[in-house]
Every structure is written in structure tokens, then in C-alpha cells.
Design an enzyme around this catalytic site. Structure first.
Site, PDB file in Angstrom:
ATOM      1  N   GLU A 187      -5.365   6.319  -3.181  1.00 37.06           N
ATOM      2  CA  GLU A 187      -5.291   5.896  -2.305  1.00 37.06           C
ATOM      3  C   GLU A 187      -6.928   6.723  -0.848  1.00 37.06           C
ATOM      4  O   GLU A 187      -7.521   5.503  -0.535  1.00 37.06           O
ATOM      5  CB  GLU A 187      -4.282   6.108  -1.308  1.00 37.06           C
ATOM      6  CG  GLU A 187      -4.763   6.545   1.119  1.00 37.06           C
ATOM      7  CD  GLU A 187      -4.346   7.383   1.225  1.00 37.06           C
ATOM      8  OE1 GLU A 187      -4.573   7.371   2.841  1.00 37.06           O
ATOM      9  OE2 GLU A 187      -3.677   8.489   0.860  1.00 37.06           O
ATOM     10  N   ASP A 189      -8.880   2.667  -0.542  1.00 32.97           N
ATOM     11  CA  ASP A 189      -9.309   2.744   1.269  1.00 32.97           C
ATOM     12  C   ASP A 189     -11.036   2.632   1.182  1.00 32.97           C
ATOM     13  O   ASP A 189     -11.009   1.680   1.757  1.00 32.97           O
ATOM     14  CB  ASP A 189      -8.955   4.056   2.127  1.00 32.97           C
ATOM     15  CG  ASP A 189     -10.023   3.961   3.490  1.00 32.97           C
ATOM     16  OD1 ASP A 189      -9.314   3.701   4.584  1.00 32.97           O
ATOM     17  OD2 ASP A 189     -10.890   4.807   3.852  1.00 32.97           O
ATOM     18  N   ASP A 229      -0.436   3.576   3.215  1.00 32.42           N
ATOM     19  CA  ASP A 229      -0.566   4.749   2.289  1.00 32.42           C
ATOM     20  C   ASP A 229      -0.446   3.722   0.675  1.00 32.42           C
ATOM     21  O   ASP A 229      -2.016   4.070  -0.056  1.00 32.42           O
ATOM     22  CB  ASP A 229      -0.472   6.242   1.961  1.00 32.42           C
ATOM     23  CG  ASP A 229      -0.849   6.340   3.776  1.00 32.42           C
ATOM     24  OD1 ASP A 229      -2.017   6.212   4.191  1.00 32.42           O
ATOM     25  OD2 ASP A 229      -0.544   8.141   3.835  1.00 32.42           O
ATOM     26  N   GLU A 286      -3.396   1.420  -0.453  1.00 29.22           N
ATOM     27  CA  GLU A 286      -3.946   0.886  -0.573  1.00 29.22           C
ATOM     28  C   GLU A 286      -4.449   2.009  -1.991  1.00 29.22           C
ATOM     29  O   GLU A 286      -5.823   1.794  -2.524  1.00 29.22           O
ATOM     30  CB  GLU A 286      -4.754   2.512   0.713  1.00 29.22           C
ATOM     31  CG  GLU A 286      -4.763   1.710   1.943  1.00 29.22           C
ATOM     32  CD  GLU A 286      -5.178   2.816   3.013  1.00 29.22           C
ATOM     33  OE1 GLU A 286      -6.676   2.044   4.201  1.00 29.22           O
ATOM     34  OE2 GLU A 286      -5.390   2.929   2.692  1.00 29.22           O
TER      35      GLU A 286
END
Length: 240
Positions: free
Chosen positions: A55, A59, A128, A131
Site C-alpha cells: 500500500e 500510494d 488501502d 493501492e
């Protein structure tokens, strides 16, 4: 009679094949190594090797791809306008909405308590995981593969707003300034739910003039919802 234990290796291969087919259909990439994608779909309640590291990477990849995309789509807009568009497209709520559209919830690996608590429909968890999947994809397919998947998954979200979206908190602050009111303030009045699927209730106030409350799966989301509710309230009052 077939012993249950002898089926397990075959079952594992079947599950991996099904997951690989889902990744190919959802992200446009047939994985060479299924393990990172399995990890991207694994919640901390299920295993120590969970999605959190992927994650972190995903991101940043999402941010780069989205910034590049907006730079291309709106060549005449200044940095401030692009930033508003960017911030509206990479929120946890939007990532969760994209994840729902891809059917991520059905692929999640959750512990029983997390599942019972509704983690499979939590914006925090789904955002989450989305990502994390981007992170896993980037590791195997590179930036080109991640770019294709993100642009496909986000579809027309990046381009359908002809005007620059204004964040509700910014709009409320501008309204307060224009009407000679105190700047808006926000207070968390309640926090409930388990760690992996929290609920926040936030009160937004403009001095003693007006207030409104709203909930969200994060403090930021609840503040945004409260600002939206208060902005609508004061605008209705002005029209009345």
C-alpha cells in the site's frame, strides 16, 4: 474415497488460477508471480504478511500516475487547479469506490472478526487494498503497466469534471470569510468501531452561528462530510 488432505495442493492451484484470472481481467495484467497480489489482498487480521508495505508503494505510484494524467488532460490549468483535481481523485473513498467496481471485496483475505465487523465494505480497507494492488502491479509490470491499469480503472473520473472541484472545507472557509463569520472549526465528537473499520463523528461549527455533524470512516472523511452539511445549511439559510 478421496482423502481431504490430498485435495489441498490442487485446491491451492485452483484458487491461484482463479485469482490470476481475476487480476488479468481487472488490472489488464496476467501475473507471473501470484504471491505479491495475494499479499496485496491480505488484511492484517489474516496474516502478518499483509498489504501494508505494498500500500505504501502503491500510494506513491497512484500519485505519480494521476499527476501525470491531469498534467496531460488540462494543459492550461495552473498548479492550484491541478492540485484540487488531484486531491479529489486519490482519496481513500475514491480508491474504495474503484475497488468496489473491480470486485475487490470478494477477493479479500480477512480474519473472521474483521469480516464480521464489516471490513470487506470498509472504505479504509478497500482503499488501502486498491493501492496495494497498484503497488504489486508496479513491481511486476512497471510504470507502464500501472499507468494502464489506473487509467482504465479510474475511467472518466479524471476528465468528467469540467470545472475545478472545490473541496467542501475550502468552500466553507470562503463562505465564512465572505460573510464576516469566524473561520470554521472541527471537533471529533465520537469514535467507534474496531481499529480496522473505525467510524468518526465530527462536528463543524462557525462560531455560535451554525453547526452540523457527520460521520466518516476517517477523521478527514468525517470533517469533509460535516463541512458539506454545514455549507448546505448556511447556504439554505442565506437563500431563506
Amino acid at each position: 474415497m478421496v482423502l481431504g488432505g490430498t485435495l489441498e495442493p490442487h485446491r491451492g492451484r485452483l484458487l491461484s488460477a482463479d485469482l490470476g484470472a481475476w487480476i488479468a481481467a481487472s488490472l489488464g495484467h496476467t501475473p507471473r508471480d501470484i504471491a505479491p497480489f495475494e499479499r496485496a489482498l491480505t488484511h492484517g487480521s489474516q496474516a502478518k504478511a499483509n498489504y501494508e508495505r505494498l500500500e505504501f508503494l502503491g500510494d506513491r505510484v497512484l500519485g505519480l500516475v494521476m499527476a501525470e494524467w491531469l498534467f496531460e488532460l488540462f494543459p492550461n490549468e495552473p498548479e492550484g487547479a491541478l492540485s484540487k483535481r488531484f486531491n479529489a481523485l486519490v482519496t481513500g473513498a475514491v480508491c474504495a469506490d474503484v475497488a468496489r467496481g473491480l470486485g475487490v471485496a470478494a477477493q479479500l483475505k480477512l480474519g473472521k472478526q474483521a469480516r464480521d465487523d464489516g471490513a470487506s465494505d470498509s472504505d479504509n480497507v478497500l482503499g488501502d487494498v486498491m493501492e496495494a494492488l497498484i503497488g504489486a502491479l508496479y513491481r511486476e509490470a512497471g510504470l507502464d503497466g500501472a499507468r494502464r491499469a489506473i487509467r482504465t480503472a479510474w475511467a472518466d473520473r479524471a476528465s468528467r469534471e469540467l470545472t475545478v472541484p472545490q473541496h467542501p472545507k475550502s468552500a466553507l472557509q470562503e463562505w465564512a470569510a465572505a460573510n464576516n463569520r469566524k473561520a470554521p472549526a472541527y471537533e471529533v465528537v465520537d469514535r467507534s468501531g474496531p481499529h480496522h473499520a473505525p467510524r468518526f463523528r465530527v462536528k463543524a461549527v462557525i462560531g455560535t452561528f451554525a453547526e452540523a455533524e457527520a460521520e466518516g470512516s476517517s477523521k478527514q472523511e468525517a470533517e469533509t462530510a460535516a463541512a458539506t452539511a454545514l455549507l448546505e445549511k448556511v447556504r439554505q439559510g442565506s437563500r431563506g
